[in-house]
Scaffold this motif. Structure first.
Motif, mmCIF file in Angstrom:
data_model
loop_
_atom_site.group_PDB
_atom_site.id
_atom_site.type_symbol
_atom_site.label_atom_id
_atom_site.label_comp_id
_atom_site.label_asym_id
_atom_site.label_seq_id
_atom_site.Cartn_x
_atom_site.Cartn_y
_atom_site.Cartn_z
ATOM 1 N N LEU A 102 -1.452 6.924 -5.782
ATOM 2 C CA LEU A 102 -0.989 6.068 -4.686
ATOM 3 C C LEU A 102 -1.711 4.735 -4.756
ATOM 4 O O LEU A 102 -2.896 4.667 -5.114
ATOM 5 C CB LEU A 102 -1.263 6.718 -3.324
ATOM 6 N N THR A 103 -1.006 3.662 -4.385
ATOM 7 C CA THR A 103 -1.658 2.362 -4.323
ATOM 8 C C THR A 103 -2.594 2.317 -3.118
ATOM 9 O O THR A 103 -2.369 2.951 -2.085
ATOM 10 C CB THR A 103 -0.648 1.215 -4.230
ATOM 11 N N SER A 104 -3.661 1.534 -3.254
ATOM 12 C CA SER A 104 -4.648 1.373 -2.188
ATOM 13 C C SER A 104 -4.119 0.423 -1.117
ATOM 14 O O SER A 104 -2.971 -0.056 -1.192
ATOM 15 C CB SER A 104 -5.938 0.804 -2.779
ATOM 16 N N ASN A 105 -4.959 0.114 -0.138
ATOM 17 C CA ASN A 105 -4.559 -0.816 0.931
ATOM 18 C C ASN A 105 -4.264 -2.209 0.397
ATOM 19 O O ASN A 105 -3.598 -3.005 1.076
ATOM 20 C CB ASN A 105 -5.657 -0.894 1.993
ATOM 21 N N GLU A 156 5.299 -0.072 9.887
ATOM 22 C CA GLU A 156 4.908 0.034 8.484
ATOM 23 C C GLU A 156 4.050 -1.143 8.069
ATOM 24 O O GLU A 156 3.166 -1.030 7.220
ATOM 25 C CB GLU A 156 6.168 0.118 7.613
ATOM 26 N N TYR A 158 -3.503 0.300 -8.185
ATOM 27 C CA TYR A 158 -3.442 1.673 -8.667
ATOM 28 C C TYR A 158 -4.116 1.756 -10.035
ATOM 29 O O TYR A 158 -4.255 0.754 -10.738
ATOM 30 C CB TYR A 158 -1.991 2.162 -8.782
ATOM 31 N N THR A 174 3.823 5.385 -4.316
ATOM 32 C CA THR A 174 3.610 6.410 -5.338
ATOM 33 C C THR A 174 3.943 5.820 -6.708
ATOM 34 O O THR A 174 5.060 5.348 -6.933
ATOM 35 C CB THR A 174 4.493 7.640 -5.078
ATOM 36 N N PRO A 188 0.822 -1.215 0.000
ATOM 37 C CA PRO A 188 0.000 0.000 0.000
ATOM 38 C C PRO A 188 0.857 1.266 0.000
ATOM 39 O O PRO A 188 2.061 1.233 0.270
ATOM 40 C CB PRO A 188 -0.786 -0.127 1.309
ATOM 41 N N ASN A 189 0.213 2.385 -0.326
ATOM 42 C CA ASN A 189 0.826 3.718 -0.222
ATOM 43 C C ASN A 189 2.120 3.862 -1.020
ATOM 44 O O ASN A 189 3.057 4.532 -0.598
ATOM 45 C CB ASN A 189 1.081 4.076 1.246
ATOM 46 N N LYS A 213 8.662 4.244 -3.054
ATOM 47 C CA LYS A 213 8.223 4.362 -1.663
ATOM 48 C C LYS A 213 9.453 4.436 -0.781
ATOM 49 O O LYS A 213 10.478 3.797 -1.070
ATOM 50 C CB LYS A 213 7.351 3.155 -1.273
#
Length: 627
Positions: free
Chosen positions: A445-448, A541, A452, A431, A428-429, A470
């Motif tokens: 941004l990628t989802s949980n 994280e 994307y 870019t 996740p998260n 990331k």
């Protein structure tokens, strides 16, 4: 030096345009040690003229490696064309840059030898406007040059006719070309019911490339210089092409005569009539030609007379070959290897203006390809037509394709999932950015669950780069070449490597440097905190991560003491991590193993360096679960 009989025979075959046979003979000469400039030039040329770009590029490459500074620009041009024909645009582009500096004193002028990166990139990024389909009537030999004839289509083919089945043209070892006619299918996208066009027009040599008057009662066609059952040659022994005219009487083509501007000493061919029937465009290498062949025009006068041929000039013609004109009331379409293209002959269009014609424009992919694309004809009202090509994936040598042209933009989308390359879990998260060259087009941004999707649509037939980044990870990049299918969704998966999470054998570990403890101590020092805070940050994280802690010593010191000391260090390490807010259940165990699990040969009483002992002094953080 005197030539041997074999050498003379090989050159004779080349001069006769028997390129397939000559290529084999020149290649045999090279294997025997003849790597002279002349032999390598002719070997490359034999393959080039027979459209075998892979072998042409190979032997031109040998030629350039030995004689680069001795070669005329035309050989750089042919080498670039061959490289483009094999898809090696990178090397072709490099040669363009090199030879653009050598053309100041040369009369050889083609766009492929001009250093203009922006134009090259713009060409490769041209928005597709064509949907093309191969015809079912294509054969393993040459089929090309489809022209409308009422509700039918006339084209040239080397398929065996019922008369001259055994005769072959030694240029490419195929039967000679004849004219055939076929019916169009109901949707106009294919042909059927193929049969010979006319016994009076088809001869035992080549016939191809026709044009008809508006009433279909007069035909202009290309044929070898063959009249009254005699094949004529020029002063060098070559048989040239001529344009002939015939008129339709009682359903038979009569009064076959060559046009007066044809000649025994040069070729004319590929006729195309203007819609008003007042001008005839054609291809020729007559004196005054700028390149290998140019496009000319004559006025059709009264009583079957013609004006003197006029060269269309340097706006249309280059030092390369321009061929296969097709004129409408709006545009001139033609094939060229001299204007900037994708390789081989490409189809270009030039708008009819009061002064003549606009600057030619490449019609782009997929109509054009890295090999030869030519013999374009179109109905300007429906924008349907035919084009010929020897591109990969066809049935034979040259094939005929039908096409539909559309001004609607072909667009697609790009989406995907980013996963951790070690854990294989979605990340996740992250870019994710979409690049066109150096330009960022979109970012997300990628989802949980690591997914994307870019909001910005992308063009068909274009190459983009997708880059994922990331903190604490290495960036990941993937190139995507979009297809020519409208609304297609491009799935672009990416894997990124965490700089601290690594796989060692079957174990997944958080990899950091040494955890520093004071001598004979197990309490956490300020230096140790730096490293342990990294472990804490990684665990925060990944909230689903569960680890186990293992502490090890080197072999120096008492075995039992080392076991006890390492265990205390493992547990103090655990306690520090828990003190930073990590839940106890996320640390499965914290155990010291002393010197029982050495990574090298440095056991008791074995002399080792400090660096070798350091390998064994380690704390390991092994990931046992990732949710």
């Amino acid at each position: 030096m005197a030539q041997t009989d074999d050498e003379r025979n090989t050159d004779k075959n080349f001069d006769r345009f028997w390129y397939k046979r000559a290529a084999q003979q020149y290649e045999s000469a090279v294997k025997k040690g003849d790597t002279s400039k002349e032999t390598l030039q002719r070997l490359g040329d034999a393959y080039y003229f027979n459209l075998d770009m892979e072998n042409a590029a190979k032997w031109y490459g040998e030629l350039f490696s030995k004689y680069e500074n001795e070669l005329e620009p035309i050989y750089a041009f042919r080498y670039i064309q061959s490289l483009e024909g094999t898809g090696d645009y990178h090397l072709a582009k490099g040669l363009m840059k090199i030879y653009s500096e050598k053309l100041n004193d040369s009369t050889f002028n083609v766009d492929q030898l001009k250093n203009n990166d922006k134009l090259i990139d713009a060409l490769r990024n041209t928005q597709p406007q064509f949907y093309i389909t191969p015809l079912s009537i294509n054969t393993p030999v040459s089929d090309f040059g489809a022209i409308r004839y009422g509700n039918h289509v006339v084209f040239a083919s080397a398929r065996d006719s019922s008369v001259f089945t055994s005769r072959k043209y030694h240029w490419n070892e195929q039967p000679f070309l004849n004219l055939f006619i076929a019916d169009t299918t109901s949707n106009g996208g294919d042909l059927k019911n193929v049969h010979s066009f006319s016994k009076s027009i088809n001869s035992k040599y080549h016939e191809a490339s026709v044009a008809f008057t508006k009433g279909f009662d007069t035909i202009y066609f290309t044929r070898n210089n063959y009249t009254n059952s005699k094949l004529k040659r020029d002063a060098q022994g070559a048989n040239n092409l001529k344009i002939y005219r015939a008129v339709l009487r009682n359903n038979n083509w009569k009064d076959i005569t060559e046009l007066p501007f044809s000649s025994d000493e040069y070729s004319v061919g590929h006729p195309s009539l203007s819609p008003d029937g007042k001008k005839l465009y054609f291809t020729s290498d007559m004196p005054g030609t700028i390149g290998g062949s140019d496009i000319y025009v004559v006025d059709i006068l009264s009583e079957g007379n013609f004006s003197e041929p006029r060269n269309l000039g340097e706006n249309i013609n280059t030092s390369g070959r321009e061929m296969f004109p097709f004129i409408t009331d709006k545009k001139l379409y033609f094939a060229s290897e001299g204007h900037l293209g994708y390789g081989g002959l490409d189809v270009f269009e030039a708008t009819v203006t009061e002064e003549g014609f606009s600057k030619p424009k490449n019609l782009g992919l997929p109509l054009n390809s890295q090999l030869d694309d030519f013999a374009y004809m179109v109905d300007e009202n429906t924008q349907r037509g035919y084009v010929s090509s020897n591109r990969p994936g066809g049935v034979g040598d040259d094939d005929i394709y039908s096409f539909q042209r559309s001004d609607e933009k072909c667009m697609q989308s790009i989406e995907g999932t980013v996963v951790n390359s070690d854990t294989k879990y979605p990340e996740p998260n992250v870019t994710v950015k979409l690049y066109d060259g150096e330009k960022v087009l979109d970012s997300t941004l990628t989802s949980n669950v690591g997914e994307y999707r870019f909001d910005m649509p992308v063009n068909c037939g274009h190459t983009y780069n997708v880059i994922a980044a990331k903190e604490s990870f290495d960036t990941a990049e993937k190139s995507v070449e979009t297809s020519l299918e409208p609304n297609f969704v491009n799935e672009v998966p990416l894997e990124i490597n965490h700089k601290l999470i690594v796989r060692e054998g079957d174990d997944l570990k958080i990899k950091i440097g040494l955890i520093y403890f004071d001598f004979d101590k197990w309490n956490i020092t300020p230096r140790a905190i730096e490293s342990l805070d990294t472990i804490v940050n990684v665990m925060k994280e990944y909230p689903g991560m569960v680890i186990k802690i293992e502490s090890h010593t080197d072999s120096r010191g008492n075995d039992a003491y080392n076991m006890q000391l390492s265990d205390k260090r493992a547990k103090s390490t655990r306690d520090y991590i828990l003190s930073r807010g990590i839940e106890p259940e996320r640390i499965e165990s914290a155990i010291g193993y002393g010197e029982s699990r050495l990574l090298n040969e440095c056991a008791n009483n074995v002399p080792c360096t400090e660096a070798q002992h350091d390998v064994n002094r380690r704390s390991e953080f092994i990931i046992v679960k990732m949710k």
